[in-house]
Design a protein around this motif. Sequence first.
Motif, PDB file in Angstrom:
ATOM      1  N   PRO A  47       8.558   2.093  10.884  1.00  0.00           N
ATOM      2  CA  PRO A  47       8.292   0.547  10.580  1.00  0.00           C
ATOM      3  C   PRO A  47       9.083   0.001   9.523  1.00  0.00           C
ATOM      4  O   PRO A  47      10.069   0.982   8.482  1.00  0.00           O
ATOM      5  CB  PRO A  47       6.745   0.526   9.946  1.00  0.00           C
ATOM      6  CG  PRO A  47       6.443   1.909  10.026  1.00  0.00           C
ATOM      7  CD  PRO A  47       7.042   2.180  10.896  1.00  0.00           C
ATOM      8  N   ALA A  55      -4.180  -5.742   4.977  1.00  0.00           N
ATOM      9  CA  ALA A  55      -4.758  -5.419   4.751  1.00  0.00           C
ATOM     10  C   ALA A  55      -5.525  -6.536   3.494  1.00  0.00           C
ATOM     11  O   ALA A  55      -6.558  -6.119   3.272  1.00  0.00           O
ATOM     12  CB  ALA A  55      -3.734  -4.133   3.673  1.00  0.00           C
ATOM     13  N   ALA A  96       0.501   3.380   2.994  1.00  0.00           N
ATOM     14  CA  ALA A  96       1.902   2.986   4.611  1.00  0.00           C
ATOM     15  C   ALA A  96       3.322   3.089   4.418  1.00  0.00           C
ATOM     16  O   ALA A  96       3.527   3.267   5.016  1.00  0.00           O
ATOM     17  CB  ALA A  96       1.621   1.544   4.076  1.00  0.00           C
ATOM     18  N   ASN A 143       1.296  -1.367   0.605  1.00  0.00           N
ATOM     19  CA  ASN A 143      -0.037   0.216  -0.425  1.00  0.00           C
ATOM     20  C   ASN A 143       0.730   1.053   0.000  1.00  0.00           C
ATOM     21  O   ASN A 143       1.583   1.357   1.292  1.00  0.00           O
ATOM     22  CB  ASN A 143      -0.967  -0.146   0.863  1.00  0.00           C
ATOM     23  CG  ASN A 143      -1.879   0.753   0.969  1.00  0.00           C
ATOM     24  OD1 ASN A 143      -1.465   1.905   1.088  1.00  0.00           O
ATOM     25  ND2 ASN A 143      -3.768   0.349   1.352  1.00  0.00           N
ATOM     26  N   GLU A 197       7.190  -4.763   9.039  1.00  0.00           N
ATOM     27  CA  GLU A 197       6.600  -4.537   9.633  1.00  0.00           C
ATOM     28  C   GLU A 197       5.476  -3.505   8.152  1.00  0.00           C
ATOM     29  O   GLU A 197       3.976  -4.260   8.191  1.00  0.00           O
ATOM     30  CB  GLU A 197       6.339  -3.631  10.288  1.00  0.00           C
ATOM     31  CG  GLU A 197       7.056  -3.938  11.993  1.00  0.00           C
ATOM     32  CD  GLU A 197       8.141  -3.650  11.738  1.00  0.00           C
ATOM     33  OE1 GLU A 197       8.800  -4.342  13.123  1.00  0.00           O
ATOM     34  OE2 GLU A 197       9.497  -3.797  10.813  1.00  0.00           O
ATOM     35  N   LEU A 198       6.392  -3.752   7.047  1.00  0.00           N
ATOM     36  CA  LEU A 198       5.333  -2.770   5.678  1.00  0.00           C
ATOM     37  C   LEU A 198       4.793  -4.114   5.019  1.00  0.00           C
ATOM     38  O   LEU A 198       3.863  -4.566   4.636  1.00  0.00           O
ATOM     39  CB  LEU A 198       5.856  -2.449   4.462  1.00  0.00           C
ATOM     40  CG  LEU A 198       6.650  -0.957   5.310  1.00  0.00           C
ATOM     41  CD1 LEU A 198       7.750  -0.069   4.858  1.00  0.00           C
ATOM     42  CD2 LEU A 198       5.039  -0.612   5.367  1.00  0.00           C
ATOM     43  N   ASN A 213      -3.613  -1.260  13.149  1.00  0.00           N
ATOM     44  CA  ASN A 213      -2.443  -2.288  13.958  1.00  0.00           C
ATOM     45  C   ASN A 213      -1.241  -1.645  14.020  1.00  0.00           C
ATOM     46  O   ASN A 213      -0.503  -1.838  14.771  1.00  0.00           O
ATOM     47  CB  ASN A 213      -2.811  -3.983  13.143  1.00  0.00           C
ATOM     48  CG  ASN A 213      -1.685  -4.361  13.530  1.00  0.00           C
ATOM     49  OD1 ASN A 213      -1.802  -4.250  14.216  1.00  0.00           O
ATOM     50  ND2 ASN A 213      -0.253  -5.227  12.893  1.00  0.00           N
ATOM     51  N   LEU A 214      -1.205  -0.523  12.547  1.00  0.00           N
ATOM     52  CA  LEU A 214      -0.170  -0.433  12.736  1.00  0.00           C
ATOM     53  C   LEU A 214       0.657   0.801  13.774  1.00  0.00           C
ATOM     54  O   LEU A 214       1.992   1.041  14.335  1.00  0.00           O
ATOM     55  CB  LEU A 214       0.638   0.675  10.865  1.00  0.00           C
ATOM     56  CG  LEU A 214       2.098   1.578  10.491  1.00  0.00           C
ATOM     57  CD1 LEU A 214       2.885   0.002  10.521  1.00  0.00           C
ATOM     58  CD2 LEU A 214       1.356   2.330   9.541  1.00  0.00           C
ATOM     59  N   PHE A 222       1.328  -5.247   7.504  1.00  0.00           N
ATOM     60  CA  PHE A 222       1.055  -4.591   6.913  1.00  0.00           C
ATOM     61  C   PHE A 222      -0.318  -4.992   6.072  1.00  0.00           C
ATOM     62  O   PHE A 222      -1.121  -4.906   5.724  1.00  0.00           O
ATOM     63  CB  PHE A 222       1.128  -3.234   6.257  1.00  0.00           C
ATOM     64  CG  PHE A 222      -0.087  -2.094   6.410  1.00  0.00           C
ATOM     65  CD1 PHE A 222       0.073  -1.500   6.983  1.00  0.00           C
ATOM     66  CD2 PHE A 222      -0.320  -2.436   4.586  1.00  0.00           C
ATOM     67  CE1 PHE A 222      -1.606  -0.202   6.924  1.00  0.00           C
ATOM     68  CE2 PHE A 222      -1.185  -1.664   4.858  1.00  0.00           C
ATOM     69  CZ  PHE A 222      -1.706  -0.240   5.921  1.00  0.00           C
ATOM     70  N   GLN A 223       0.582  -5.227   4.557  1.00  0.00           N
ATOM     71  CA  GLN A 223      -0.500  -5.830   3.180  1.00  0.00           C
ATOM     72  C   GLN A 223      -0.960  -7.214   3.016  1.00  0.00           C
ATOM     73  O   GLN A 223      -1.976  -7.174   3.099  1.00  0.00           O
ATOM     74  CB  GLN A 223       1.172  -5.989   2.041  1.00  0.00           C
ATOM     75  CG  GLN A 223       0.222  -6.308   0.602  1.00  0.00           C
ATOM     76  CD  GLN A 223      -0.988  -4.724   0.869  1.00  0.00           C
ATOM     77  OE1 GLN A 223       0.231  -3.458   0.110  1.00  0.00           O
ATOM     78  NE2 GLN A 223      -2.029  -4.821   0.244  1.00  0.00           N
ATOM     79  N   ALA A 252      -5.921  -2.256   9.105  1.00  0.00           N
ATOM     80  CA  ALA A 252      -3.715  -2.755   8.953  1.00  0.00           C
ATOM     81  C   ALA A 252      -3.694  -1.501   9.293  1.00  0.00           C
ATOM     82  O   ALA A 252      -2.444  -1.413   9.751  1.00  0.00           O
ATOM     83  CB  ALA A 252      -3.714  -2.646   7.874  1.00  0.00           C
ATOM     84  N   PHE A 253      -3.887  -0.512   9.023  1.00  0.00           N
ATOM     85  CA  PHE A 253      -3.512   0.795   9.656  1.00  0.00           C
ATOM     86  C   PHE A 253      -3.225   1.354  11.137  1.00  0.00           C
ATOM     87  O   PHE A 253      -2.877   1.975  11.929  1.00  0.00           O
ATOM     88  CB  PHE A 253      -4.435   2.218   9.135  1.00  0.00           C
ATOM     89  CG  PHE A 253      -3.563   2.183   7.637  1.00  0.00           C
ATOM     90  CD1 PHE A 253      -2.733   3.019   7.524  1.00  0.00           C
ATOM     91  CD2 PHE A 253      -4.465   2.262   6.549  1.00  0.00           C
ATOM     92  CE1 PHE A 253      -1.994   3.288   5.920  1.00  0.00           C
ATOM     93  CE2 PHE A 253      -4.103   2.813   5.383  1.00  0.00           C
ATOM     94  CZ  PHE A 253      -3.264   3.511   5.034  1.00  0.00           C
TER      95      PHE A 253
END
Length: 389
Positions: A332, A344, A312, A309, A336-337, A355-356, A340-341, A352-353
């Motif tokens: 991150p 998501a 992100a 994303n 972590e990225l 959780n970030l 994240f995906q 996902a955001f």
Amino acid sequence: MTTPPTSYAPAAPQQGAAASLSRKRPGELRAAVAQVLATNPQQSFTVTDLAKVLGHSGGAIGNACETLLHRGEAVRRGTNPRKYQANSATSNAALRVPGPAAAPSPVRAPRRSAPAPAAQNLQTGPQPIVRPNGQQYHPRALADLPDIEALRRLRNTQVPVLLYGPPGTGKTSLIEAAFPDLITVAGDGDTTVGDLIGEYIQNEKGGYEFVYGPLVTAMQEGRALLLDDATLISPKVLAALYPAMDGRRQIQVKAHKGETITAAEGFYVIAGHNPGVHGAVLTEALASRFSVQIQVGSDYDLAASLKINPTAVRIARNLATLQKAGEIGWAPQLRELLAFQKIADVLGADAAFSNLVGIAPLEDRDTVTEVVSKATGRPVTALSLGRQL
């Protein structure tokens, strides 16, 4: 070390071949491996098969195979165990020695119906390397070389390397991609000398037998040894490793009759260090053993190319800028990225955001919340359970 399938019968090296190959430079060994593959184009070979044919250490053979793969001069068939096979470019990489003695005896192997893929176009850059867990590693630049090639050259000249940087930046991934024969020690404050060298354990008959640890195994088999989180290991424990890294390349196993272990060709030590982790101390004694120290940060361009994303990725870049300026202690990383995906894709971008924000350390969470909320254009709070359904 992998055991070849029963259908394989690697030929014994011709008399004097082992001594000859042990004196060859890395490029010559790689060419010799290419020659074996090119001579038997319909067969695939494990590292153990090739080591038996050429009379050379498995560690050096494994590096040669991975270099051929990286250069597009061989292909890999299977991952457990890894098997290598010739492609259309292998013959060009083969060592050319006049006379029939240069060609090793053929090896019986199952026929492969799948055609070998075309050689890599080197102008497009190095191709991703498959790690043991099946994930791909995308090489990065290091000293005007692909990073895996740089590490392999340093290994060939016995220059120890320390990789340092925040957790999740890809230090372990790089090392796994560079060295397929890798043995890993996960270091922490409880790591003992026995965890490295070996100790007595109880056997099925109720007696005790000495079992070698990863350091001795790597030395005996000529393999690469990764000390992951090396700076969490007690300096007294690490001291047991140092004689294996210097000119002696030996250790004494006092617990096992004072046995002396001498490192085989190919043995190599590499370490990882996370400076921001509590308890991680890079002592002068440890730092002096690693002639090359390489900083590893997250490659946000790679994150973008992996179709993570873009918002992100932009958030991660902004937080990394604040971290570099000393305003926050966390940002991150690629790990972590990637997570994240995945989140998501399963739960949606909003989750996902959230959780970030939730995984940020408490001392940085307000700043992270502000950056994430500004980037997404809406208030974002940590991921949490809602009302009962």
